[in-house]
Motif scaffolding. Structure first.
Motif, PDB file in Angstrom:
ATOM      1  N   GLY A  42      22.229 -27.417 -56.360  1.00  0.00           N
ATOM      2  CA  GLY A  42      22.527 -27.553 -54.945  1.00  0.00           C
ATOM      3  C   GLY A  42      23.766 -26.756 -54.585  1.00  0.00           C
ATOM      4  O   GLY A  42      23.843 -25.548 -54.833  1.00  0.00           O
ATOM      5  N   GLN A  43      24.764 -27.433 -54.028  1.00  0.00           N
ATOM      6  CA  GLN A  43      25.982 -26.748 -53.598  1.00  0.00           C
ATOM      7  C   GLN A  43      26.991 -26.566 -54.726  1.00  0.00           C
ATOM      8  O   GLN A  43      28.093 -26.053 -54.509  1.00  0.00           O
ATOM      9  CB  GLN A  43      26.633 -27.531 -52.456  1.00  0.00           C
ATOM     10  CG  GLN A  43      27.248 -28.871 -52.869  1.00  0.00           C
ATOM     11  CD  GLN A  43      27.357 -29.850 -51.737  1.00  0.00           C
ATOM     12  OE1 GLN A  43      26.404 -30.575 -51.468  1.00  0.00           O
ATOM     13  NE2 GLN A  43      28.496 -29.872 -51.062  1.00  0.00           N
ATOM     14  N   VAL A  44      26.623 -26.977 -55.938  1.00  0.00           N
ATOM     15  CA  VAL A  44      27.506 -26.885 -57.108  1.00  0.00           C
ATOM     16  C   VAL A  44      26.906 -25.929 -58.131  1.00  0.00           C
ATOM     17  O   VAL A  44      25.699 -25.966 -58.402  1.00  0.00           O
ATOM     18  CB  VAL A  44      27.713 -28.274 -57.756  1.00  0.00           C
ATOM     19  CG1 VAL A  44      28.514 -28.151 -59.052  1.00  0.00           C
ATOM     20  CG2 VAL A  44      28.399 -29.221 -56.784  1.00  0.00           C
ATOM     21  N   GLY A  45      27.754 -25.089 -58.700  1.00  0.00           N
ATOM     22  CA  GLY A  45      27.330 -24.212 -59.781  1.00  0.00           C
ATOM     23  C   GLY A  45      28.248 -24.368 -60.977  1.00  0.00           C
ATOM     24  O   GLY A  45      29.478 -24.407 -60.823  1.00  0.00           O
ATOM     25  N   LEU A  46      27.684 -24.495 -62.175  1.00  0.00           N
ATOM     26  CA  LEU A  46      28.449 -24.618 -63.409  1.00  0.00           C
ATOM     27  C   LEU A  46      28.087 -23.474 -64.346  1.00  0.00           C
ATOM     28  O   LEU A  46      26.915 -23.081 -64.432  1.00  0.00           O
ATOM     29  CB  LEU A  46      28.153 -25.949 -64.114  1.00  0.00           C
ATOM     30  CG  LEU A  46      28.445 -27.247 -63.350  1.00  0.00           C
ATOM     31  CD1 LEU A  46      28.013 -28.449 -64.187  1.00  0.00           C
ATOM     32  CD2 LEU A  46      29.917 -27.348 -62.991  1.00  0.00           C
TER      33      LEU A  46
END
Length: 624
Positions: A42-46
């Protein structure tokens, strides 16, 4: 050991781009050359770069998720009690690997942010909890592993180094003026600031929680050292307790699926770590030592005595002055200006070790916990000044500091003596505000002299009420260790993909150190008296009670030879002066002072020249 980075947007409709995350991760490939992982949630990237140490299989791939894919982790470090923690989780969760990463993932599910209180190790981690829509980040108690971040009203970016943040395209390179001044005061930059205005360091022993719904970022401290002296034990009893805990800490850090060894400087701390590691291993231990041809800097003979008695597989190398050429490539790995000269031998010994091992144990932390620095003895001597009325010290020594030329040795000491007792002791680490050091900065970049004491003032609340030497130790532990010593070790070793473990820096050993009454832990004439007892027991008194050498280059000799006309001209015609950051007149004065050799009554400015060379290399790498 690995490298992590990530990106989150406030707008849930905006997703991080895989290409951006890959570009960020590529900047820390040296921290993890074995594998790469990227997840957009979603709005998070790791993103993660892996250096495989435990469970070398693909099951250790990161970012890693829980059973239903609702909690994800990107993690850098080692947790040494993960096997015990795993036993508490078996039956509650399905394990797919033998890694400590998976233990941390499930431990978070059970305990949330409180999980950090259970960890014995070094770590910087990021966990995305999709169920609660929260991003949780944490750093180990001593700051062994770095963690940088940038946060504003629209985005949150983090990484093991500053490079991923800059590579994200979301963070500007605007210089933090106060941090720039602090570099020229301390030769490194105290956290939580960084050289860049929009980048901060998560302090050691802190975690942060970002609520993606409210976009509220909370930072909380979860541990701090406490002085709780216990009476009734002798020095011998305390040294035996130290031995038990240190030996156990070393043994717990020998768990690895790849070859390991120890750094052996020949000093007290690395000698003890090597001793306990050698006895705990069934195989022959590898040791790595850097020596100097300058006899006054050398601890090589002491290291040889240790290796001969323990029968280690020893590697010795000699550091030459041409090692100064390493400053240019090392600027790639030190994302902000850094000028502790021991970065050169640390970098060299790390490269030598990486030829044969992937994991190394070091003796860092022993000086801070067990009174191993010269300024601890100076602090004891300076207690005599505490008897003077503060008005006398402020006015009398203050007047001397004002009238004495700044290049005389009496000037910084008069300045120091004019301070209040606690500030006076803290200034022993490195006196802030010395006008000579600021003289190379262009006027528009200089802060007022009094502003430089804010760093000490930031810690006064934690230091009040402590006995004098313990005050200095706490300041070392909170300020010097995470901002200088551990930065140097992390960047120099990870530059060549070498994991460095630090057995002295465990919460249990720190708690033990500060249960020991100050009058037993410290001796005005013998550094680290309790640790020397252990070396004398296992080796001999001559090795145990020899003079401390440290791990620094022959600064005065090397810098005097480096202060050539060509070097000066290169700086004066280079971008740091041309861009208006450095003052040409101040640079010329610095070179002239170093060439003159100073003298007994003048301030030795060779360390300032080294700092200038480091800063020039950094500027060319990051500001052009």
């Amino acid at each position: 050991m690995c490298g992590i980075c990530g990106l989150a947007y406030r707008d849930p409709r905006r997703q991080p781009v895989v290409g951006t995350l890959r570009r960020m991760a590529d900047t820390i490939r040296h921290r993890g050359p074995d594998d790469e992982g990227i997840e957009v949630l979603g709005q998070v990237g790791l993103a993660h770069r892996r250096l495989s140490i435990i469970d070398l299989s693909e099951a250790g791939h990161q970012p890693m998720c829980n059973e239903d894919g609702t909690v994800w982790i990107a993690y850098n470090g080692e947790v040494y009690n993960f096997s015990d923690l795993r036993k508490q989780l078996v039956g509650k969760h399905d394990f797919r690997s033998q890694t400590d990463t998976e233990v941390l993932l499930h431990l978070y599910e059970e305990r949330g942010p409180e999980m950090v209180d259970l960890l014995d190790g070094m770590f910087a981690l990021a966990i995305y909890d999709e169920r609660q829509r929260k991003l949780f980040l944490a750093r180990d108690p001593f700051g062994i592993k770095p963690l940088f971040y940038s946060f504003d009203e629209n985005r949150f970016v983090f990484g093991s180094e500053i490079k991923p943040l800059l590579a994200s395209g979301e963070v500007s390179r605007e210089i933090d003026r106060r941090a720039l001044n602090e570099f020229f005061n301390f030769i490194w930059i105290p956290g939580p600031r960084s050289i860049f205005q929009r980048v901060r360091k998560l302090p050691p022993a802190h975690f942060m929680l970002l609520d993606l719904e409210s976009w509220d970022l909370q930072i909380q401290r979860y541990w701090q050292p406490q002085y709780r002296p216990e009476e009734g034990k002798t020095a011998r009893m305390w040294s035996e307790e130290i031995e038990q805990q240190l030996a156990a800490s070393v043994e717990s850090q020998l768990v690895s699926d790849v070859p390991l060894g120890t750094f052996l400087s020949g000093g007290i701390d690395s000698t003890l770590v090597t001793h306990y590691a050698s006895h705990a291993l069934s195989s022959r231990l590898k040791t790595f030592t850097i020596d100097f041809k300058e006899q006054e800097q050398s601890e090589g003979e002491s290291a040889r005595q240790v290796t001969e008695k323990l029968g280690t597989d020893a590697v010795f190398r000699t550091l030459q002055q041409d090692s100064l050429a390493a400053l240019v490539p090392m600027a790639e790995f030190f994302d902000e200006p850094f000028a502790d000269a021991s970065l050169l031998p640390t970098s060299r010994v790390s490269r030598e070790a990486r030829r044969e091992v992937t994991v190394i144990l070091s003796g860092d932390g022993g000086d801070e916990l067990f009174t191993g620095y010269p300024h601890h003895a100076r602090a004891a001597w300076m207690q005599k000044l505490d008897r003077l009325p503060s008005s006398f010290s402020r006015l009398g020594f203050g007047l001397l500091a004002r009238i004495a030329p700044a290049n005389l040795r009496v000037h910084p000491w008069a300045h120091r003596f004019s301070m209040l007792p606690t500030q006076r002791r803290m200034s022993l680490l490195r006196l802030p505000g010395q006008s000579l050091r600021q003289g190379v900065l262009a006027t528009e970049w200089q802060e007022p002299l009094e502003a430089q004491f804010r760093v000490i003032e930031d810690y006064l609340g934690e230091l009040q009420g402590l006995p004098p030497i313990t005050q200095v130790q706490f300041y070392d532990l909170l300020m010097y260790l995470p901002n200088d010593m551990l930065v140097k070790v992390d960047r120099a070793s990870m530059a060549c993909s070498l994991e460095t473990r630090v057995p002295f820096l465990s919460r249990s050993l720190a708690d033990l150190a500060f249960r020991i009454p100050e009058e037993i832990r410290f001796h005005p004439e013998v550094q680290k008296p309790l640790l020397r007892r252990l070396v004398a027991r296992h080796f001999d008194r001559q090795l145990a009670y020899r003079k401390k050498q440290g791990f620094a280059i022959p600064m005065k000799q090397w810098m005097t030879e480096a202060a050539s006309d060509d070097t000066e001209q290169r700086i004066l015609e280079g971008p740091t002066v041309r861009d208006g950051c450095l003052d040409a007149t101040g640079v010329k004065r610095l070179f002239a002072a170093v060439r003159s050799g100073g003298g007994k009554i003048y301030v030795d400015r060779t360390d300032e020249l080294f700092a200038l060379l480091c800063f020039d290399s950094w500027w060319k790498r990051y500001m052009l």
